[in-house]
Motif scaffolding. Structure first.
Motif, mmCIF file in Angstrom:
data_model
loop_
_atom_site.group_PDB
_atom_site.id
_atom_site.type_symbol
_atom_site.label_atom_id
_atom_site.label_comp_id
_atom_site.label_asym_id
_atom_site.label_seq_id
_atom_site.Cartn_x
_atom_site.Cartn_y
_atom_site.Cartn_z
ATOM 1 N N LEU A 136 -8.150 22.411 28.403
ATOM 2 C CA LEU A 136 -7.508 21.893 27.370
ATOM 3 C C LEU A 136 -6.092 22.295 27.081
ATOM 4 C CD1 LEU A 136 -8.102 19.685 24.911
ATOM 5 C CD2 LEU A 136 -8.972 21.712 23.652
ATOM 6 N N ASN A 137 -5.787 23.803 27.229
ATOM 7 C CA ASN A 137 -4.520 24.013 26.910
ATOM 8 C C ASN A 137 -3.567 23.492 28.192
ATOM 9 O OD1 ASN A 137 -5.441 25.337 24.672
ATOM 10 N ND2 ASN A 137 -5.467 27.410 25.445
ATOM 11 N N ARG A 138 -4.070 23.588 29.137
ATOM 12 C CA ARG A 138 -3.261 23.059 30.176
ATOM 13 C C ARG A 138 -2.766 21.558 30.163
ATOM 14 N NH1 ARG A 138 -4.240 25.933 36.209
ATOM 15 N NH2 ARG A 138 -4.492 28.058 35.382
ATOM 16 N N ALA A 139 -3.944 20.788 29.725
ATOM 17 C CA ALA A 139 -3.539 19.371 29.477
ATOM 18 C C ALA A 139 -2.467 19.141 28.434
ATOM 19 C CB ALA A 139 -4.837 18.460 29.104
ATOM 20 N N ALA A 140 -2.796 20.118 27.369
ATOM 21 C CA ALA A 140 -1.566 20.074 26.238
ATOM 22 C C ALA A 140 -0.229 20.231 26.783
ATOM 23 C CB ALA A 140 -1.996 21.026 25.103
ATOM 24 N N ILE A 192 -5.352 25.075 2.584
ATOM 25 C CA ILE A 192 -4.779 25.798 1.440
ATOM 26 C C ILE A 192 -3.657 25.004 0.666
ATOM 27 C CG2 ILE A 192 -3.629 27.947 0.614
ATOM 28 C CD1 ILE A 192 -5.213 29.495 3.125
ATOM 29 N N ALA A 193 -2.957 24.685 1.593
ATOM 30 C CA ALA A 193 -1.592 23.532 1.123
ATOM 31 C C ALA A 193 -1.958 22.436 0.406
ATOM 32 C CB ALA A 193 -0.717 23.670 2.144
ATOM 33 N N GLY A 194 -3.243 22.198 0.526
ATOM 34 C CA GLY A 194 -3.572 20.581 -0.002
ATOM 35 C C GLY A 194 -3.270 19.553 1.028
ATOM 36 N N LYS A 195 -3.476 20.020 2.158
ATOM 37 C CA LYS A 195 -3.271 18.791 3.168
ATOM 38 C C LYS A 195 -2.079 18.083 3.315
ATOM 39 C CE LYS A 195 -8.450 18.619 3.771
ATOM 40 N NZ LYS A 195 -9.614 17.693 3.768
ATOM 41 N N PRO A 196 -0.883 18.703 3.447
ATOM 42 C CA PRO A 196 0.032 17.927 3.491
ATOM 43 C C PRO A 196 0.281 17.201 5.001
ATOM 44 C CG PRO A 196 0.602 20.182 3.789
ATOM 45 C CD PRO A 196 -0.617 20.021 3.466
ATOM 46 N N PHE A 197 -0.368 17.567 5.847
ATOM 47 C CA PHE A 197 -0.060 17.289 7.259
ATOM 48 C C PHE A 197 -1.632 16.727 7.671
ATOM 49 C CE2 PHE A 197 2.902 20.570 7.061
ATOM 50 C CZ PHE A 197 3.845 19.919 7.695
ATOM 51 N N THR A 198 -1.517 15.881 8.500
ATOM 52 C CA THR A 198 -2.765 15.501 9.279
ATOM 53 C C THR A 198 -2.893 16.172 10.336
ATOM 54 O OG1 THR A 198 -2.647 13.023 8.855
ATOM 55 C CG2 THR A 198 -4.082 13.573 10.757
ATOM 56 N N VAL A 199 -4.262 16.949 10.384
ATOM 57 C CA VAL A 199 -4.482 18.105 11.307
ATOM 58 C C VAL A 199 -5.481 17.564 12.257
ATOM 59 C CG1 VAL A 199 -5.077 20.356 11.914
ATOM 60 C CG2 VAL A 199 -3.471 19.937 10.120
ATOM 61 N N HIS A 200 -5.144 17.472 13.699
ATOM 62 C CA HIS A 200 -6.249 17.000 14.558
ATOM 63 C C HIS A 200 -6.733 18.282 15.250
ATOM 64 C CE1 HIS A 200 -4.826 12.951 14.044
ATOM 65 N NE2 HIS A 200 -3.397 13.416 14.105
ATOM 66 N N GLN A 201 -7.956 18.249 15.757
ATOM 67 C CA GLN A 201 -8.832 19.384 16.414
ATOM 68 C C GLN A 201 -9.446 18.753 17.643
ATOM 69 O OE1 GLN A 201 -10.253 21.199 12.739
ATOM 70 N NE2 GLN A 201 -9.574 22.907 13.820
ATOM 71 N N PRO A 202 -8.744 18.585 18.533
ATOM 72 C CA PRO A 202 -9.375 17.908 19.751
ATOM 73 C C PRO A 202 -10.164 19.037 20.556
ATOM 74 C CG PRO A 202 -7.226 17.905 20.295
ATOM 75 C CD PRO A 202 -7.328 18.204 18.787
ATOM 76 N N ARG A 203 -11.521 18.758 20.790
ATOM 77 C CA ARG A 203 -12.104 19.644 21.654
ATOM 78 C C ARG A 203 -12.338 19.653 23.147
ATOM 79 N NH1 ARG A 203 -10.699 23.319 18.377
ATOM 80 N NH2 ARG A 203 -11.704 23.396 16.203
ATOM 81 N N THR A 204 -11.919 18.424 23.600
ATOM 82 C CA THR A 204 -12.119 18.162 25.096
ATOM 83 C C THR A 204 -10.668 17.373 25.390
ATOM 84 O OG1 THR A 204 -13.107 15.950 24.844
ATOM 85 C CG2 THR A 204 -14.437 17.409 24.819
ATOM 86 N N VAL A 205 -10.491 17.583 26.634
ATOM 87 C CA VAL A 205 -9.183 16.905 27.244
ATOM 88 C C VAL A 205 -9.307 15.422 26.844
ATOM 89 C CG1 VAL A 205 -8.009 16.515 29.639
ATOM 90 C CG2 VAL A 205 -9.055 18.647 29.314
ATOM 91 N N ALA A 206 -10.191 14.654 27.123
ATOM 92 C CA ALA A 206 -10.410 13.396 26.990
ATOM 93 C C ALA A 206 -9.950 12.965 25.378
ATOM 94 C CB ALA A 206 -11.800 12.754 27.301
ATOM 95 N N GLU A 207 -10.406 13.968 24.439
ATOM 96 C CA GLU A 207 -10.133 13.614 23.165
ATOM 97 C C GLU A 207 -8.557 13.717 22.891
ATOM 98 O OE1 GLU A 207 -12.582 16.187 20.643
ATOM 99 O OE2 GLU A 207 -14.347 15.357 21.189
ATOM 100 N N LEU A 208 -8.013 14.817 23.385
ATOM 101 C CA LEU A 208 -6.589 14.996 23.407
ATOM 102 C C LEU A 208 -5.833 13.718 23.993
ATOM 103 C CD1 LEU A 208 -4.154 17.024 22.874
ATOM 104 C CD2 LEU A 208 -4.513 17.799 25.156
#
Length: 203
Positions: free
Chosen positions: A88-92, A48-64
């Protein structure tokens, strides 16, 4: 720095505070967002904001892990994780420098949920991670927060001196893809977020 907003309970203000802190951090350096919350709030607000940030969406612990490994030291990663327990949350949490846990100290459900979260944290190997309680969404008339501190269990947590009060501006700006640092922001709200940022970076 990796700064994570976490709590096992939803609706405590993780995404809201993370969004405004991301803007505050961007004022002093590079910022990227990691959105692990299944609601994808920061992903959609960023669009909505016009993508002022790079937003990552890792779905696995390996991707994170891969994302963290290739992030340079001059970038602050702000992670928003969902209100549930997962690998995934615990890894973060394990790989964060700071974990901020927002709670409204006068809401029994949030305090009880926090105790559940504390039990999960006790199972993790987080030697270098600093855990902070952020009193969030506090009623504007509340001045003495000392009475709430006894509800924080153990010695794992630091209660931040900064606190975020209940202000409509946090939600109205976010809903428009803005932040409290935009032209429609609020001086008092900006000061609250800046104080939180400065406390977290040790300024």
């Amino acid at each position: 720095m990796i700064l994570t907003f976490a709590h096992t309970k939803g609706g405590v203000g993780k995404s809201t505070v993370a969004w405004h802190i991301a803007h505050a951090m961007k004022m002093i350096g590079k910022v990227e967002i990691v959105d692990i919350d299944f609601n994808q709030t920061l992903h959609y607000i960023n669009m909505i904001a016009g993508k002022p940030f790079t937003v990552h969406q890792p779905r696995t612990v390996a991707e994170l892990y891969e994302l963290i490994s290739r992030t340079t030291h001059d970038v602050t990663l702000i992670m928003d994780i969902g209100g549930f327990d997962s690998d995934l949350n615990r890894a973060a949490i394990r790989h964060s420098d700071h974990v901020v846990i927002p709670i409204a100290p006068d809401k029994v459900t949030e305090v009880l949920g926090f105790r559940t979260f504390d039990a999960i944290l006790s199972e993790l190997d987080t030697v270098d991670t600093k855990f902070h309680i952020l009193f969030n969404n506090i009623h504007a008339s509340t001045r003495n927060l000392d009475k709430f501190k006894e509800n924080v269990p153990g010695e794992r947590f630091t209660i931040l001196k900064s606190a975020i009060r209940s202000r409509k501006i946090y939600y109205s700006t976010m809903g428009d893809g803005e932040s409290v640092f935009s032209s429609i922001g609020n001086v008092t709200a900006r000061k609250e977020i800046e104080e939180l940022r400065d406390e977290l970076i040790g300024k």
